[in-house]
Design a protein around this motif. Structure first.
Motif, mmCIF file in Angstrom:
data_model
loop_
_atom_site.group_PDB
_atom_site.id
_atom_site.type_symbol
_atom_site.label_atom_id
_atom_site.label_comp_id
_atom_site.label_asym_id
_atom_site.label_seq_id
_atom_site.Cartn_x
_atom_site.Cartn_y
_atom_site.Cartn_z
ATOM 1 N N ILE A 239 0.839 -1.204 0.000
ATOM 2 C CA ILE A 239 0.000 0.000 0.000
ATOM 3 C C ILE A 239 0.877 1.258 0.000
ATOM 4 O O ILE A 239 0.598 2.222 -0.718
ATOM 5 N N LEU A 240 1.941 1.243 0.777
ATOM 6 C CA LEU A 240 2.831 2.410 0.804
ATOM 7 C C LEU A 240 3.421 2.693 -0.584
ATOM 8 O O LEU A 240 3.509 3.847 -1.012
ATOM 9 N N LYS A 241 3.778 1.605 -1.262
ATOM 10 C CA LYS A 241 4.322 1.764 -2.614
ATOM 11 C C LYS A 241 3.313 2.495 -3.513
ATOM 12 O O LYS A 241 3.671 3.423 -4.239
ATOM 13 N N ARG A 242 2.057 2.048 -3.430
ATOM 14 C CA ARG A 242 1.003 2.685 -4.224
ATOM 15 C C ARG A 242 0.849 4.160 -3.846
ATOM 16 O O ARG A 242 0.649 5.025 -4.690
ATOM 17 N N ILE A 243 0.906 4.403 -2.558
ATOM 18 C CA ILE A 243 0.762 5.782 -2.071
ATOM 19 C C ILE A 243 1.872 6.665 -2.639
ATOM 20 O O ILE A 243 1.626 7.765 -3.127
ATOM 21 N N TYR A 244 3.099 6.143 -2.562
ATOM 22 C CA TYR A 244 4.243 6.939 -3.024
ATOM 23 C C TYR A 244 4.190 7.199 -4.526
ATOM 24 O O TYR A 244 4.465 8.294 -5.003
ATOM 25 N N GLU A 245 3.821 6.143 -5.291
ATOM 26 C CA GLU A 245 3.839 6.244 -6.752
ATOM 27 C C GLU A 245 2.796 7.203 -7.320
ATOM 28 O O GLU A 245 2.983 7.774 -8.386
ATOM 29 N N SER A 246 1.695 7.304 -6.600
ATOM 30 C CA SER A 246 0.548 8.011 -7.177
ATOM 31 C C SER A 246 0.845 9.485 -7.427
ATOM 32 O O SER A 246 1.454 10.173 -6.632
ATOM 33 N N ARG A 247 0.342 9.952 -8.598
ATOM 34 C CA ARG A 247 0.456 11.384 -8.920
ATOM 35 C C ARG A 247 -0.893 12.088 -8.784
ATOM 36 O O ARG A 247 -0.955 13.300 -8.668
ATOM 37 N N SER A 248 -1.961 11.287 -8.867
ATOM 38 C CA SER A 248 -3.295 11.889 -8.698
ATOM 39 C C SER A 248 -4.139 10.963 -7.818
ATOM 40 O O SER A 248 -4.973 10.218 -8.304
ATOM 41 N N PRO A 249 -3.882 10.980 -6.533
ATOM 42 C CA PRO A 249 -4.557 10.053 -5.618
ATOM 43 C C PRO A 249 -5.850 10.637 -5.040
ATOM 44 O O PRO A 249 -6.097 11.837 -5.167
ATOM 45 N N ALA A 250 -6.621 9.753 -4.422
ATOM 46 C CA ALA A 250 -7.794 10.206 -3.655
ATOM 47 C C ALA A 250 -8.047 9.228 -2.525
ATOM 48 O O ALA A 250 -7.823 8.021 -2.676
ATOM 49 N N ILE A 251 -8.484 9.771 -1.405
ATOM 50 C CA ILE A 251 -8.884 8.927 -0.268
ATOM 51 C C ILE A 251 -10.394 9.033 -0.141
ATOM 52 O O ILE A 251 -10.950 10.124 -0.197
ATOM 53 N N ILE A 252 -11.040 7.887 0.012
ATOM 54 C CA ILE A 252 -12.469 7.905 0.314
ATOM 55 C C ILE A 252 -12.664 7.231 1.664
ATOM 56 O O ILE A 252 -12.175 6.115 1.888
ATOM 57 N N ILE A 253 -13.359 7.916 2.552
ATOM 58 C CA ILE A 253 -13.608 7.383 3.893
ATOM 59 C C ILE A 253 -15.006 6.797 3.919
ATOM 60 O O ILE A 253 -15.964 7.456 3.524
ATOM 61 N N ASP A 254 -15.098 5.563 4.379
ATOM 62 C CA ASP A 254 -16.422 4.945 4.473
ATOM 63 C C ASP A 254 -16.706 4.555 5.932
ATOM 64 O O ASP A 254 -15.867 4.713 6.820
ATOM 65 N N ALA A 255 -17.898 4.027 6.151
ATOM 66 C CA ALA A 255 -18.455 3.925 7.506
ATOM 67 C C ALA A 255 -17.710 2.999 8.459
ATOM 68 O O ALA A 255 -17.757 3.179 9.677
ATOM 69 N N CYS A 256 -17.010 1.968 7.932
ATOM 70 C CA CYS A 256 -16.375 1.027 8.856
ATOM 71 C C CYS A 256 -15.237 1.671 9.654
ATOM 72 O O CYS A 256 -14.765 1.088 10.628
ATOM 73 N N VAL A 257 -14.805 2.846 9.260
ATOM 74 C CA VAL A 257 -13.811 3.570 10.051
ATOM 75 C C VAL A 257 -14.362 3.831 11.461
ATOM 76 O O VAL A 257 -13.697 3.562 12.465
ATOM 77 N N SER A 258 -15.605 4.317 11.528
ATOM 78 C CA SER A 258 -16.155 4.570 12.864
ATOM 79 C C SER A 258 -16.548 3.260 13.540
ATOM 80 O O SER A 258 -16.364 3.095 14.742
ATOM 81 N N ARG A 259 -17.042 2.307 12.775
ATOM 82 C CA ARG A 259 -17.435 1.030 13.383
ATOM 83 C C ARG A 259 -16.244 0.344 14.045
ATOM 84 O O ARG A 259 -16.378 -0.277 15.084
ATOM 85 N N GLN A 260 -15.078 0.462 13.412
ATOM 86 C CA GLN A 260 -13.894 -0.207 13.946
ATOM 87 C C GLN A 260 -13.088 0.724 14.859
ATOM 88 O O GLN A 260 -11.970 0.397 15.252
ATOM 89 N N GLY A 261 -13.670 1.854 15.178
ATOM 90 C CA GLY A 261 -13.048 2.754 16.145
ATOM 91 C C GLY A 261 -11.664 3.233 15.733
ATOM 92 O O GLY A 261 -10.732 3.229 16.543
ATOM 93 N N MET A 262 -11.490 3.635 14.481
ATOM 94 C CA MET A 262 -10.165 4.063 14.025
ATOM 95 C C MET A 262 -10.247 5.445 13.376
ATOM 96 O O MET A 262 -9.599 5.708 12.357
ATOM 97 N N MET A 263 -11.050 6.309 13.986
ATOM 98 C CA MET A 263 -11.196 7.666 13.462
ATOM 99 C C MET A 263 -9.888 8.435 13.567
ATOM 100 O O MET A 263 -9.508 9.154 12.665
ATOM 101 N N ARG A 264 -9.210 8.278 14.710
ATOM 102 C CA ARG A 264 -7.986 9.050 14.914
ATOM 103 C C ARG A 264 -6.900 8.647 13.923
ATOM 104 O O ARG A 264 -6.231 9.479 13.333
ATOM 105 N N GLU A 265 -6.746 7.331 13.721
ATOM 106 C CA GLU A 265 -5.749 6.831 12.767
ATOM 107 C C GLU A 265 -6.067 7.342 11.360
ATOM 108 O O GLU A 265 -5.172 7.754 10.611
ATOM 109 N N THR A 266 -7.333 7.302 11.017
ATOM 110 C CA THR A 266 -7.734 7.713 9.678
ATOM 111 C C THR A 266 -7.488 9.210 9.473
ATOM 112 O O THR A 266 -6.976 9.647 8.432
#
Lengths: 648, 648
Positions: A239-266
């Motif tokens: 995943i880090l490799k993909r992150i580094y390589e990207s020139r036009s990236p996007a992050i989409i946040i979906d609901a399981c972030v709150s369900r799994q209690g990882m809001m701060r990490e996100t």
């Protein structure tokens, strides 16, 4: 030496399994139990009162109770509902299915007839009269991630633990049937001195947890952990490799972030990468919308041009807390090309088309953050996307329109707010607002059951009160801790479906803001489906604002909001902003009006694509753009006279 | 030559299958359809408006709609409910299960996503997000007698017919899933010119009805009819022999008599034989209670001494329209010795322990009546059992007690009344009343879902209006045909569960009497289970009588009834007796009071038998008679102060 749980609570060596279950819930700060009493559940409920700090909500019906426990769990990660055999549990079914679809952790306890009745095959009431006692239990199988019946003397406490752990970790409902004669099975109270293991890794799926071959389990566990560790490492690198390589990236946040209690990490991940970040409708509120790289709500095919410009042309999209890899409603579709995507689900990951099961995604995200090196990034931050909601310049005596209303509310929200929207027009309207930091959003976008939001409002209000109380316990440093206003937006049509739950809110002395968006019926359907005026969209008109008093509220406020001036005055009132009493506000919006977002987007979709046609009804495909335009251009048209008639 | 149905209705040669279904329902006088609109059901609902005379009830939620269609069907033999995929159908599930348990014919039509969505496995909203589209359909299997999906172009009309026929004949729910793109499948309208065959014999169970080998079917049918005929003959003889031989017989009437539409045959049978006749709680209203041989309600183990004296010592008991051969609730049990019994179920017969399946029981009863010869009877009629309800001699200013209230109502009932009682204290109270001739009783004694009765009241009110209209059509000779007052008795606890359906009653301009028996919570549970005062029996107190106005009623009457004088004045008021407007009456009864029948019988049971213990909770068995006595002797005790607190 510090005292153990059983010592602090002065428990006798042996306690009933019923009491044990409630102690376990209490340890996870699940303090309010929802449901209704029933012949077979009452003996269990008596145990509830034996555990200090536990409360019984006492709902008005089981479906409402199921919605309430879902709303509660979204803030506290777990909730518990008790219903009775047959009649009670079936009434709750739609709500439990919603929790299943939307990844919400719920323990559903069902009070069952005594085992003697089932073994003797008595023809009891609340049965189908066919000596089939397992039919409801079997039905529950499809909408829960774990089902059990408390029948085994030796392992009953294990089963209780398993139900709670599965619901917590998997964030899905679990079903625990408790025959009324089994409540008093005794278990060691010292079990409570060892906290539940709530790690994904600890759940040996489909395994027989009954058995004392702890050693084997431990070995298996360790081996599993080794493998898991290696996969985590690999994935982090990929995943880090993909992150580094990207020139036009996007992050989409979906609901399981709150369900799994990882809001701060996100949040941290979004800030570190500085990638353009969007939320799905179900995830609104998870990310700080003040971030310069926050770009608003991603609604797939009908996203705003600004959003589509980035997402459609991204060479790398990472979806964190992904609920579904695709999604279809009659109004929009998600469909991200596999080639460019990394999907982080609740407990698995998909890179392109390769799936990695059983991943602790919170650990994964932490690993990514720890190993992240800013200097490797290829993406160059181009522009500030910071979303600003303009102030309306509408005259005060103007009647309300959906397109103006939401902007006004946007400026009224404050940090800590819990904002609940019903799946109708409100869920679309809320997308146009900007949430302050630390705001919670609750909406049932996937399951989409009308009437959900009022029940959820009760549950969320109970949870908010508990969260405030918890914050106060942690002393002076938290003196300025957030107060949580609970704010509900619900259409009149949906409100009617579950309206008696207002009474439970009053009974519990909770103080939400309830905005009833009165558009005289099912407006979202009027618009989205036939854009017609069929009589079945109409509902009986009520005097909504009288209901608080009818249900026994004494300290409350009501307002009817008809003009922009009414709305602005109310939102400017400082006293109004303090949630010191329950408030019900009737907001009059036109029956043939929907938030501008829906009109714009629908029109764009009709013009620009034909995705919608493939799962459309014959009616819709027959509709021409000119029909649509005439509808949207004259949304304030007076209804024809016969709509007033209530006889069909 | 008379015109055919398609000619009279000027139908084109081909009509949509959606329209076809509604024509079929109309032919069976099912004119009101219950349910709520939903994305996937709207295209179907549009067809409803194309069929003259059909009405859409437009309920406030699906559970209420399911209760309403059940109430409607109990008077008209069939009802239809339309819900939408997932969210809608699951909400209705408890109500449909109730119809299954209680033998009520209901066609449940579910609007499903288009077939393209399911074949492409789109991740739609209203799904569980797991591409499982059949899960709800599968769940319905356990609570219906026939399930189908309209997917086959050639046989879709056959499937519609089958669903309707099964629901009518079997008196159970059937499930018909209709994908939204299938509504417009075309079928020949001339099919409607042939009436549906609604004979039990015509249903070839589990057979593939798709196919044109009519001849084979006919042969099979004829053969089957031959066999059926011989079995009918044999059974008639066997049963007549038992009737003649008996010296101490008893007849028990159960609910399937009304479900199978054989009230007249049953009445005639009871009059001809002159045997002592009783009704089960579910069957009250089926038999003319003025008959000299009518002996009241048989409630098994807790029947009154007069009833037990006859039933317990009978050498022959025939149960007509038997729902269950045994029955258990926490308050009473049915258990008739096999040796002496003939059980006539809905479509089978059991003599001693020998079962005869697939029997048309209406035909059987007719055969028995035709061949009956009075001179062979050995039973000699001993005494007139005629039940008289004494007039109370209570002073006017006395506060109400359950034991007095029901006697007063008994004298107020009139022929044609449709009397609905909720499963709590009201269902017990009603047993103490005497029904006039041609009265209908509705109560959900077996399934026992709280909140059922208000929904059923809506359905029954619609049915009553249609029955009156039908009677008027049949001309002058029926000028004096009965008007049907619909009278509901519902406790406050149950009322809250489904209360918004009051709005639908108002919307439809229906005019029932709604007696809310306000005993401040779940009194039947307070009494039957713990005889305690646990807080979970309490509910929020509402201003019930304000609800009619809040829900938009304009022409209505409300009264609060506190004393015996209030009650007597109301029931003596001639204007009050005319059902010219909707009425809501709040009857204040003590929270710790139940009908005398329950107290007496519970006490007798505790003293005389231990049947109850075997499926009792630990709590109940600990209760001593002295606890019970103190409870029943001081039912008016003021509640302890903390009951007023609403926080648990």
């Amino acid at each position: 030496m510090s005292l153990s749980y059983s010592q602090i609570n002065k428990l006798p060596p042996r306690i009933s399994v019923g009491e044990y279950a409630f102690h376990r819930l209490r340890q996870l700060k699940v303090l309010t139990i929802f449901g209704l009493p029933g012949e077979f559940s009452m003996p269990l409920m008596d145990k509830l009162y034996k555990v200090p700090g536990m409360k019984w909500a006492g709902n008005t019906n089981e479906l409402n109770a199921a919605y309430a426990v879902d709303g509660y769990s979204r803030l506290k990660r777990l909730g518990c509902i008790i219903t009775t055999f047959g009649v009670g549990e079936l009434s709750a079914m739609n709500g439990i299915a919603g929790s299943f679809a939307e990844h919400v952790g719920v323990l559903h306890i069902v009070g069952m007839p005594p085992t003697s009745a089932t073994t003797k095959q008595l023809l009891l009431h609340h049965t189908l009269g066919n000596r089939n006692y397992e039919v409801f239990y079997r039905m529950a199988n499809d909408i829960t991630c774990y089902t059990t019946m408390i029948v085994d003397t030796d392992y009953c406490a294990d089963e209780v633990d398993m139900c709670i752990r599965m619901a917590w970790v998997k964030q899905k409902p679990t079903y625990m049937g408790v025959p009324s004669n089994q409540i008093d099975l005794e278990v060691d109270s010292t079990r409570l001195d060892i906290e539940l293991n709530l790690q994904l890794d600890s759940l040996i799926e489909n395994a027989n947890i009954r058995g004392n071959d702890d050693l084997i389990e431990q070995i298996l566990d360790n081996k599993k952990q080794d493998i898991q560790g290696r996969i985590q490492e690999d994935l982090t690198k990929i995943i880090l490799k993909r992150i580094y390589e990207s020139r036009s990236p996007a992050i989409i946040i979906d609901a399981c972030v709150s369900r799994q209690g990882m809001m701060r990490e996100t949040q941290l991940f979004c800030e570190l990468t500085n990638f353009p970040t969007f939320v799905t409708p179900m995830a609104k509120g998870i990310i700080n919308e003040d971030m310069p790289n926050f770009g608003g709500v991603f609604t797939g095919s009908i996203s705003s041009p600004d959003v589509r410009e980035i997402v459609d042309f991204a060479d790398f999209i990472i979806v964190i807390g992904c609920v579904l890899e695709e999604f279809s409603t009659s109004s929009f579709h998600f469909n991200i090309k596999p080639k460019n995507r990394v999907l982080i689900f609740d407990n698995s990951v998909k890179v392109k088309n390769v799936a990695y099961p059983d991943i602790n995604i919170k650990t994964l995200l932490k690993n990514i953050i720890f190993q992240f090196d800013q200097s490797n990034i290829n993406y160059s931050f181009e522009r500030k996307m910071d979303i600003q909601i303009p102030k309306n310049q509408i005259t005060r005596d103007q009647l309300l329109r959906q397109e103006w209303v939401w902007g006004e509310f946007s400026h009224w929200f404050q940090p800590g707010d819990i904002i609940i929207t019903e799946v109708g027009t409100s869920a679309f309207g809320i997308m146009q607002t900007k949430f302050p930091k630390n705001t919670w959003g609750i909406s049932q976008a996937l399951w989409g059951s009308s009437g959900y939001s009022l029940g959820a409002c009760l549950g969320a209000s109970y949870a908010a009160r508990e969260l405030e109380a918890e914050a106060n316990i942690y002393g002076a440093s938290n003196k300025n801790s957030l107060s949580h206003r609970v704010i509900l937006f619900v259409g009149d049509g949906a409100f009617q479906i579950t309206m008696q739950e207002l009474s439970t809110i009053i009974k519990a002395d909770l103080k939400p803001y309830i905005f009833v968006m009165n558009n005289q019926g099912y407006s979202i359907d009027r618009f989205l489906h036939h854009r017609s005026n069929a009589k079945y969209y109409d509902i009986q008109q009520w005097h909504y604002l009288s209901l608080l008093s009818v249900f026994g509220a004494t300290d409350y406020e009501t307002r009817k909001i008809v003009t922009m001036g009414d709305l602005q005055d109310m939102l400017a009132d400082r006293n109004f902003a303090i949630n010191d009493k329950i408030r019900m506000l009737e907001v009059m919006v036109p029956s043939m009006d929907v938030p501008q977002a829906i009109i714009d987007k629908w029109q764009r979709e009709k013009e620009g694509s034909n995705i919608i046609n493939e799962n459309d009804q014959p009616h819709s495909t027959e509709t021409t753009n000119s029909d649509l335009l005439s509808w949207s251009e004259s949304p304030l048209t007076e209804l024809e006279p016969d709509r007033k008639k209530r006889h069909l």
